[in-house]
Each structure stands twice: as C-alpha cells, then as structure tokens.
Design a protein around this motif. Structure first.
Motif, PDB file in Angstrom:
ATOM      1  N   GLU A   4       0.767  -1.507  -0.179  1.00  0.00           N
ATOM      2  CA  GLU A   4       0.000   0.077   0.315  1.00  0.00           C
ATOM      3  C   GLU A   4       0.848   1.136   0.027  1.00  0.00           C
ATOM      4  O   GLU A   4       0.511   1.710  -0.500  1.00  0.00           O
ATOM      5  CB  GLU A   4      -0.895   0.038   1.203  1.00  0.00           C
ATOM      6  N   ILE A   5       1.984   1.462   1.150  1.00  0.00           N
ATOM      7  CA  ILE A   5       2.285   2.457   0.553  1.00  0.00           C
ATOM      8  C   ILE A   5       4.137   2.681  -0.610  1.00  0.00           C
ATOM      9  O   ILE A   5       3.212   3.684  -1.151  1.00  0.00           O
ATOM     10  CB  ILE A   5       3.596   1.939   1.915  1.00  0.00           C
ATOM     11  N   ALA A   6       4.264   1.580  -0.929  1.00  0.00           N
ATOM     12  CA  ALA A   6       4.647   1.463  -2.949  1.00  0.00           C
ATOM     13  C   ALA A   6       3.604   1.463  -3.513  1.00  0.00           C
ATOM     14  O   ALA A   6       3.869   2.602  -4.073  1.00  0.00           O
ATOM     15  CB  ALA A   6       5.089  -0.182  -2.664  1.00  0.00           C
ATOM     16  N   LEU A   7       1.921   2.002  -3.396  1.00  0.00           N
ATOM     17  CA  LEU A   7       1.629   2.391  -4.545  1.00  0.00           C
ATOM     18  C   LEU A   7       1.547   3.827  -4.026  1.00  0.00           C
ATOM     19  O   LEU A   7       1.091   4.344  -5.508  1.00  0.00           O
ATOM     20  CB  LEU A   7       0.211   1.507  -4.022  1.00  0.00           C
ATOM     21  N   ARG A   8       1.657   4.194  -3.192  1.00  0.00           N
ATOM     22  CA  ARG A   8       1.077   5.905  -2.193  1.00  0.00           C
ATOM     23  C   ARG A   8       2.204   6.563  -2.879  1.00  0.00           C
ATOM     24  O   ARG A   8       1.989   7.675  -3.285  1.00  0.00           O
ATOM     25  CB  ARG A   8       1.024   5.870  -0.689  1.00  0.00           C
ATOM     26  N   ALA A   9       2.726   5.726  -3.040  1.00  0.00           N
ATOM     27  CA  ALA A   9       4.979   6.546  -3.348  1.00  0.00           C
ATOM     28  C   ALA A   9       4.229   6.387  -4.193  1.00  0.00           C
ATOM     29  O   ALA A   9       5.834   7.372  -5.340  1.00  0.00           O
ATOM     30  CB  ALA A   9       6.512   5.826  -2.483  1.00  0.00           C
ATOM     31  N   ARG A  46      15.302  14.654  -4.770  1.00  0.00           N
ATOM     32  CA  ARG A  46      15.223  14.855  -3.059  1.00  0.00           C
ATOM     33  C   ARG A  46      14.646  15.827  -2.616  1.00  0.00           C
ATOM     34  O   ARG A  46      14.734  17.143  -2.996  1.00  0.00           O
ATOM     35  CB  ARG A  46      16.584  14.646  -2.344  1.00  0.00           C
ATOM     36  N   SER A  47      13.768  16.092  -1.094  1.00  0.00           N
ATOM     37  CA  SER A  47      13.896  16.808  -0.600  1.00  0.00           C
ATOM     38  C   SER A  47      15.131  18.066   0.310  1.00  0.00           C
ATOM     39  O   SER A  47      15.926  17.931  -0.382  1.00  0.00           O
ATOM     40  CB  SER A  47      12.598  17.197   0.413  1.00  0.00           C
ATOM     41  N   ASN A  48      14.654  19.380   0.226  1.00  0.00           N
ATOM     42  CA  ASN A  48      15.731  20.273   1.383  1.00  0.00           C
ATOM     43  C   ASN A  48      16.228  19.551   2.384  1.00  0.00           C
ATOM     44  O   ASN A  48      17.602  19.628   2.764  1.00  0.00           O
ATOM     45  CB  ASN A  48      15.750  21.255   1.351  1.00  0.00           C
ATOM     46  N   THR A  49      15.563  18.210   2.294  1.00  0.00           N
ATOM     47  CA  THR A  49      16.784  17.565   3.970  1.00  0.00           C
ATOM     48  C   THR A  49      17.032  16.388   3.467  1.00  0.00           C
ATOM     49  O   THR A  49      17.668  15.133   4.352  1.00  0.00           O
ATOM     50  CB  THR A  49      14.962  17.856   5.654  1.00  0.00           C
ATOM     51  N   GLY A  50      17.309  15.992   2.437  1.00  0.00           N
ATOM     52  CA  GLY A  50      17.935  15.281   1.506  1.00  0.00           C
ATOM     53  C   GLY A  50      17.057  13.913   1.758  1.00  0.00           C
ATOM     54  O   GLY A  50      17.852  12.953   0.921  1.00  0.00           O
ATOM     55  N   GLU A  51      16.146  13.879   1.445  1.00  0.00           N
ATOM     56  CA  GLU A  51      15.107  12.820   1.244  1.00  0.00           C
ATOM     57  C   GLU A  51      14.467  12.762  -0.530  1.00  0.00           C
ATOM     58  O   GLU A  51      14.290  13.501  -0.225  1.00  0.00           O
ATOM     59  CB  GLU A  51      14.133  12.134   2.494  1.00  0.00           C
ATOM     60  N   VAL A  52      14.244  10.776  -0.623  1.00  0.00           N
ATOM     61  CA  VAL A  52      13.630  10.751  -1.982  1.00  0.00           C
ATOM     62  C   VAL A  52      12.690  11.398  -1.664  1.00  0.00           C
ATOM     63  O   VAL A  52      11.727  10.607  -0.948  1.00  0.00           O
ATOM     64  CB  VAL A  52      14.001   9.917  -2.945  1.00  0.00           C
ATOM     65  N   VAL A  53      12.054  12.122  -2.798  1.00  0.00           N
ATOM     66  CA  VAL A  53      10.739  12.547  -2.603  1.00  0.00           C
ATOM     67  C   VAL A  53      10.021  12.053  -4.377  1.00  0.00           C
ATOM     68  O   VAL A  53       8.935  11.538  -4.807  1.00  0.00           O
ATOM     69  CB  VAL A  53      10.160  13.551  -2.048  1.00  0.00           C
ATOM     70  N   ASN A  92       7.724  10.999 -14.297  1.00  0.00           N
ATOM     71  CA  ASN A  92       7.688  11.150 -13.577  1.00  0.00           C
ATOM     72  C   ASN A  92       6.591  10.991 -12.409  1.00  0.00           C
ATOM     73  O   ASN A  92       5.287  10.337 -12.216  1.00  0.00           O
ATOM     74  CB  ASN A  92       6.943  12.832 -13.318  1.00  0.00           C
ATOM     75  N   THR A  93       6.984  10.988 -11.218  1.00  0.00           N
ATOM     76  CA  THR A  93       6.253  10.683  -9.952  1.00  0.00           C
ATOM     77  C   THR A  93       4.854  11.799  -9.707  1.00  0.00           C
ATOM     78  O   THR A  93       5.223  12.613  -9.902  1.00  0.00           O
ATOM     79  CB  THR A  93       7.013  10.539  -8.905  1.00  0.00           C
ATOM     80  N   SER A  94       3.669  11.105  -9.531  1.00  0.00           N
ATOM     81  CA  SER A  94       2.800  12.492  -9.580  1.00  0.00           C
ATOM     82  C   SER A  94       2.313  13.040  -8.058  1.00  0.00           C
ATOM     83  O   SER A  94       3.348  11.892  -7.464  1.00  0.00           O
ATOM     84  CB  SER A  94       1.193  12.570 -10.055  1.00  0.00           C
ATOM     85  N   THR A  95       1.706  13.291  -7.603  1.00  0.00           N
ATOM     86  CA  THR A  95       1.193  13.933  -6.207  1.00  0.00           C
ATOM     87  C   THR A  95       1.331  12.939  -5.135  1.00  0.00           C
ATOM     88  O   THR A  95       0.885  12.408  -6.139  1.00  0.00           O
ATOM     89  CB  THR A  95       0.241  14.577  -6.432  1.00  0.00           C
ATOM     90  N   THR A  96       2.217  12.968  -4.398  1.00  0.00           N
ATOM     91  CA  THR A  96       2.226  11.537  -3.187  1.00  0.00           C
ATOM     92  C   THR A  96       1.959  12.471  -2.449  1.00  0.00           C
ATOM     93  O   THR A  96       2.615  13.840  -2.082  1.00  0.00           O
ATOM     94  CB  THR A  96       3.139  11.017  -3.356  1.00  0.00           C
ATOM     95  N   PRO A  97       1.833  11.531  -0.907  1.00  0.00           N
ATOM     96  CA  PRO A  97       2.195  12.897   0.746  1.00  0.00           C
ATOM     97  C   PRO A  97       3.381  13.523   1.136  1.00  0.00           C
ATOM     98  O   PRO A  97       3.564  13.797   1.546  1.00  0.00           O
ATOM     99  CB  PRO A  97       2.151  11.514   1.468  1.00  0.00           C
ATOM    100  N   VAL A  98       4.137  12.694   0.237  1.00  0.00           N
ATOM    101  CA  VAL A  98       5.148  13.369   0.243  1.00  0.00           C
ATOM    102  C   VAL A  98       5.730  14.233  -0.748  1.00  0.00           C
ATOM    103  O   VAL A  98       7.091  15.003  -0.835  1.00  0.00           O
ATOM    104  CB  VAL A  98       6.641  12.606   0.434  1.00  0.00           C
TER     105      VAL A  98
END
Ligand code: UTP
Ligand code: MN
Length: 635
Positions: free
Chosen positions: A207-212, A235-242, A258-264
């Motif tokens: 479910e998480i991979a799907l949301r990502a 990456r976000s400004n704090t270095g996480e892959v978004v 491209n990744t479309s909109t996700t919670p992150v």
C-alpha cells in the motif's frame, strides 16, 4: 509474483519505521513546540564539536578559533564560545547559535535547520495527535520506500548485468561515474516486477509503495511503474528521496515518466537538485534554473553546482518563492528554441512577481537549437561561464521579444510602446529612462515621443475631462549657457532700444551668470532711457559692477560684422534666442512633468489629467518645432 498477502507490514516493522514518533503526545504542534525543541537541541548540541565538522578549529583559552567559513580570510578571526553556545566572526560580523550557523552554512530555512539539528541531537519532533502521528508515519514509510527503490535502481545501474544498456546510455551522454554516484542515478530494469519483488523482500508494505507511486495495481497483482528507464531521484531540502523521473533509453513516449503528487511530493513545488544547489548559492547568491533533469546534471558535472531544474512543469510561483529563499540572483537558461523562449518569458514574470527585481533575473542565451546539456558538453565549462557573463537582464530579454514582433511588422509602435512602458515600469525607478531610451532607439523614435505614445495609449478610454492648463511659466527656464547670455547682452548693447522691446520676453531669472544678470537687470530698469549705444554707460554710471561688465562686453565681443549689421538682423537674432530659451524651458518643464508622472505612478497615485495633458501638449509642441527646424534646413 507479488500478492497482497506477504505485503502487509509486520507490526514490529511498522513500529520501527515510525520509531521515535509516539502518537500520544498531547502538546500542540506550535511555535511553543518549536521553541521547546529548539531549547532541547541547544542543550544537547556541543557547538564546538558541531561547527568543528565544518571548520577546522583550534583551542585558544576557553574559545575555539579558525578561519571564517562566511568570508575569505587568511588569519583566523572566527571564534566559537562553547560554554556560551555561540560563534562570532570579528572579520565579517557573522554570529549566532548552532541554528544560525547551520542556516547560513547550508543556506537552509529555520524549519530545515530545526529538523536537521533535532534529528542529529536525537530530539523528537513530536506531532500532537494520533491522526497527525499516522500521517507522519505514513510519510516516513513512503520516504523509506523511495529510499529503498533509489538504492535498488542505483545498484542495478552500477553493478547488475541487466543494467548494461543503461550504463552504455550514461556513457553516451557523457555522465561520469562520479556524477552517477553523486545524484544516485539508477536504472529500472525492463521487468514487470523487479522493484515490486525487491520492496516486498525488504518488508515494505504494498500500500505504501503504491502511494509512493512506485508500483501500480493490476488485475491480480502489483507491477512496476518504471520499466527500462534511467532513474533520476529528486530529493527534498532535507535530503530525502521524494520523487523520481524516469527517462526512456530510447525514444519511447513519454520521454520522462514522473512521480505524480504523493503525500511527500507535490508536483510543481520542489526543484530538482535544490538541496545541493542551495549550498553553492550560499557562496555566490546565484542559482541557475534550467528546464531538464539532464541539463541540470550536466551543469553540475561541469562545475556549475548552483543549477536546479524546474521538473517538467511550467515554472510555478511556489518554485519562485522557494528560489527566493536561497538566492538573490537567478540565471534562467532554457532551451534555445521557441518553446524555451516562451517558457523563459513566463518564468521571468513569475520570478519578478516573486520579488526578484532589478538585475536579479538574467537570461542566458544559448546558440539556436541548443540546450544547456548539449552546450556545455560540446563547448566546455568556460564557454558556459562566458554565456553566464553575457546573460541579459530580464528586462532586456523581454523588451527584445516585444520588439521582435514589431520588426516582423505584426504590430504598430503604439502597441509596442504601451507594452514596453509597462515592462519598463516593473524595473526600479532609476532604470526607467535608460530602458525607455533603449526601446526608443530601436523603434526609431525619441524617448519623449515613445513616452507620449505610451501615455496616450494608456490614457485611451480614461475620461478626457479636465481643462488644458499649460503652465510654462510655473517652471523657471533652465540655466542658460553663458554664451547665450553674452549673445543677448552683446546685441542689446549694440542697439539699446531693443531692451525695451524684448524685456518682457527675456526673463532675468533665466540668466545663470550673476554678472550678466546684474547687467541685464540694470538695463531693463532703465529701459525707457536707452536709445543709443552711448546711453548705456551713462545710465550705468552709478552701477560699478554692471558698468564694468558692459565695458568688457563692448570691448571684447563686438566684431566688425556685428557693428555693421542692421536692426533687422539683430531682431532676428534675438527672436531666435528667445525661441531657443523657450524651448529649453519647455524641455525642462517636460522633464519635470515626466519625472512627476513617473513618481506618482510609482507610488500608485493618480496623475492629474491637467498634468498629463500638459505633458502630452509639450511633447507635441517640441516635436512640431523639431520637425519645422529640419524642414527649414531642406532646400
Ligand atoms: P526536454 O524534452 O527538454 O528533456 O524536457 P531534457 O531534459 O533535455 O532531456 P534529454 O536531454 O532529451 O534527455 C525538459 C524537462 O521536461 C520534463 C522533464 O523534467 C525534462 O527534463 N519532461 C519532458 C517530462 O516531464 N516529461 C516528458 O515527457 C518530457
Ligand atoms: Mn536535453
């Protein structure tokens, strides 16, 4: 084969992912909370050890000293006071606590600094309620899934046999291993379930991979979203892959997935590579914005580590605001084609609206058909450096674009003038005249004509009420050149009877030279008594200074020709002078009105109709005079 069953996150793992984020905290996530976290971080962070990671420090007494990272210096004036918890540079004045240091060094916002330092110090950023805690842990889980996916793609690109086509592709595009490492580029193999299986075995919930956005749900199973693509993590400004961009190795459509909109991740919010570029921007205050992922990566590889990419959406206000946090100057370097030029024009508007003014926005022009990636690869870093140096102030780019339409004959000068005037007014006041002149030169008009055309176009439709009240007299004529003053006096001394005739048309205030003015005033005062040249010295007998000036003029300036010319010629000469004085006064008044209109417009105040009319009237009048002068020169 990936089924839903084994995909459920085991409770223990879920706990691990959201570890450190207990949901029961009751305090609200507020300024007070930030404050508490800040105090905890300060209490737990040894500022000496922290800054010591960035700056080589040595002990001196209770302090630590080193070379200041915020300005160039050879002898250390950078002091850290561990017991008091702050640093201070006696060279450049920089100073503050660990947050200040991190913000400045990383060019980070306070929020980012708080998160980064809290993480480092092991201080928990506690969300307030169970719902927020769940959202938070979902986000954390998505970020963890992205991180795992990025690591997998990267491993495949670097080492796996099935990564060979992507390795060849990178080589063809001139991407070095160091660059692949730095950006953690990867390859999604040409398989329906390579990533799905990888995530599953890593214990990541489907479910998480799907949301990502990493996998999709099919009829019976999940399948990989990205297949046979070069993978570029954002990456976000704090270095996480978004998010990811996945480029086809061939000419499949779409070129990028491209990744479309996700919670992150919200499309159009972030900028690719900003998390690295902002550090470079901290040094120079400048960022380079390009269109494409690979343009950006190529620039970094060539040493332009302050490049960011807009991520395939048209440049948004949010992105502009984000850039504003980290830089004062932006170089817009889009593809040198029609689409790039249009995108540049739009981006300029967005950037200027976001508060980049003056020369803060510049446009880098590349040879037709090129993009930054192709350009820097073909011509090298120095050539790109040259292109940066030649970058046009945005106003120049915009004006040139407007005028191109004019030169193509699609539009008349009035329309151009109106638009150009609008553009010019979005620059700082002191630049206006300069850019008006620039436009006028190119349209073959005088700057005043251009201004008048623009004003007229602007005023069209506005109520044409209000009386026309030209007030030339309100403004004293500009200071005359002494030569004109001398010329007037010389003629009057030759034929003193003319003083009476011209006194009303030649204002004494127009004389800049005190000597000449005194003489002129003395002559005007005795105008009734002046008939012959010999009368002059007689009436000035009691006026030492004026008399002396008159003698000097009579001795020096009276050429033989002057002595023998007749009254008609003298009148013509004076008429000419009077007209030129008037013109000068008109010009001064026109400039005065023009500046005033600018000032009122600049302050968003209404310009009285009478002044607008007076200004336009003057422009027309002076224009007529100029044309007449040119006309008389022609046989
Ligand atoms: P470009 O077509 O200019 O691609 O699109 P590029 O970056 O130069 O890529 P190469 O050099 O051909 O490999 C510019 C940007 O627009 C977005 C991407 O972010 C791309 O980098 N884009 C383009 C998409 O999101 N989807 C597409 O299908 C095409
Ligand atoms: Mn390209």
């Amino acid at each position: 084969m990936a089924g839903a069953g084994p995909f459920a996150i085991p409770p223990s793992r879920g706990g691990a992912l959201s570890g450190g984020l207990p949901g029961g905290a009751s305090k609200s996530w507020s300024v007070r909370m930030d404050d508490q976290v800040k105090r905890d971080v300060l209490a737990r962070t040894d500022i000496g050890a922290f800054i010591g990671q960035y700056v080589s420090l040595r002990k001196r007494g209770n302090d630590l000293i080193g070379l200041c990272p915020f300005h160039a210096e050879k002898t250390p004036s950078f002091h850290v006071h561990p017991d008091r918890g702050f640093f201070k540079c006696f060279g450049c004045g920089a100073g503050g606590d660990v947050f200040t240091f991190y913000q400045r060094h990383e060019n980070a916002t306070f929020g980012d600094a708080l998160r980064a330092l809290a993480k480092r110090a092991g201080v928990e950023l506690q969300p307030d309620n169970p719902a927020a805690a769940r959202a938070r842990s979902e986000k954390e889980a998505i970020l963890a899934a992205n991180e795992a996916a990025a690591a997998f793609f990267h491993r495949v690109l670097r080492l796996a046999p099935e990564g060979a086509p992507a390795r060849a592709y990178c080589e063809r595009r001139g991407l070095s291993v160091a660059t692949i490492e730095e950006f953690k580029l990867g390859y999604a193999p040409a398989s329906w379930d390579a990533l799905t299986r990888e995530l599953e075995s890593g214990g990541i919930d489907a479910e998480i991979a799907l949301r990502a956005g990493l996998i999709k749900r099919g009829q019976r199973t999940y399948y990989d979203f990205y297949r046979d693509r070069l993978m570029i993590p954002t990456r976000s400004n704090t270095g996480e892959v978004v998010a990811f961009g996945g480029r086809t190795l061939g000419d499949e459509v779409p070129k990028y997935l491209n990744t479309s909109t996700t919670p992150v991740y919200v499309k159009g919010r972030g900028l690719f590579a900003l998390e690295r570029a902002r550090r470079a921007a901290a040094k120079t205050g400048a960022l380079i914005v390009v269109e494409g992922y690979l343009d950006c990566i190529a620039l970094h590889q060539a040493g332009f580590t302050n490049a960011v990419a807009a991520l395939g959406t048209s440049f948004t206000a949010e992105q502009a605001a984000e850039l504003r946090k980290y830089a004062e100057r932006i170089f817009v370097c889009f593809d040198a084609d029609a689409a790039g030029s249009n995108a540049t024009a739009k981006s300029i508007e967005t950037l200027v609206a976001a508060g980049f003014t003056g020369y803060g926005v510049r446009v880098v022009l590349l040879p037709a058909g090129e993009d930054p990636d192709a350009f820097v690869r073909a011509n090298g870093a120095e050539a790109f450096e040259g292109a940066l140096n030649d970058a046009l102030p945005w106003i120049r780019f915009s004006l040139d674009r407007r005028m191109e339409r004019f030169s193509q004959g699609n539009e008349g000068p009035a329309e151009i003038a109106r638009e150009a005037e609008q553009l010019v007014r979005s620059t700082p006041r002191e630049e206006w005249d300069r850019w008006r002149q620039y436009v006028a030169d190119r349209l073959g008009l005088s700057a005043d004509d251009l201004r008048a055309v623009a004003l007229r176009a602007q005023a069209q439709g506005a109520a044409q009420s209000g009386p026309r009240t030209p007030q030339f007299t309100r403004h004293a004529p500009a200071a005359e050149l002494p030569t004109i003053e001398r010329e007037i006096l010389t003629v009057l001394l030759e034929e003193p009877a003319l003083v009476d005739e011209y006194a009303d048309r030649i204002p004494a205030e127009g004389f800049a030279s005190a000597r000449y003015r005194t003489l002129y005033e003395a002559l005007v005062e005795r105008r009734a008594d002046l008939r012959l040249p010999s009368d002059v010295l007689a009436v000035l007998d009691d006026q030492g200074a004026a008399k002396e000036t008159a003698i000097g003029l009579q001795a020096g300036d009276r050429s033989a020709i002057a002595r023998f010319r007749g009254s008609t010629e003298r009148r013509l000469q004076l008429d000419r002078i009077v007209e030129s004085l008037r013109e000068r006064a008109d010009r001064a008044r026109m400039k005065f009105l023009s500046d005033r209109i600018d000032a009122l417009d600049g302050a968003r105040e209404a310009v009285p109709q009478s002044e607008r009319d007076e200004y336009l009237g003057l422009v027309e009048k002076l224009d007529r005079m100029a044309r007449r002068r040119i006309g008389t020169k022609q046989p």
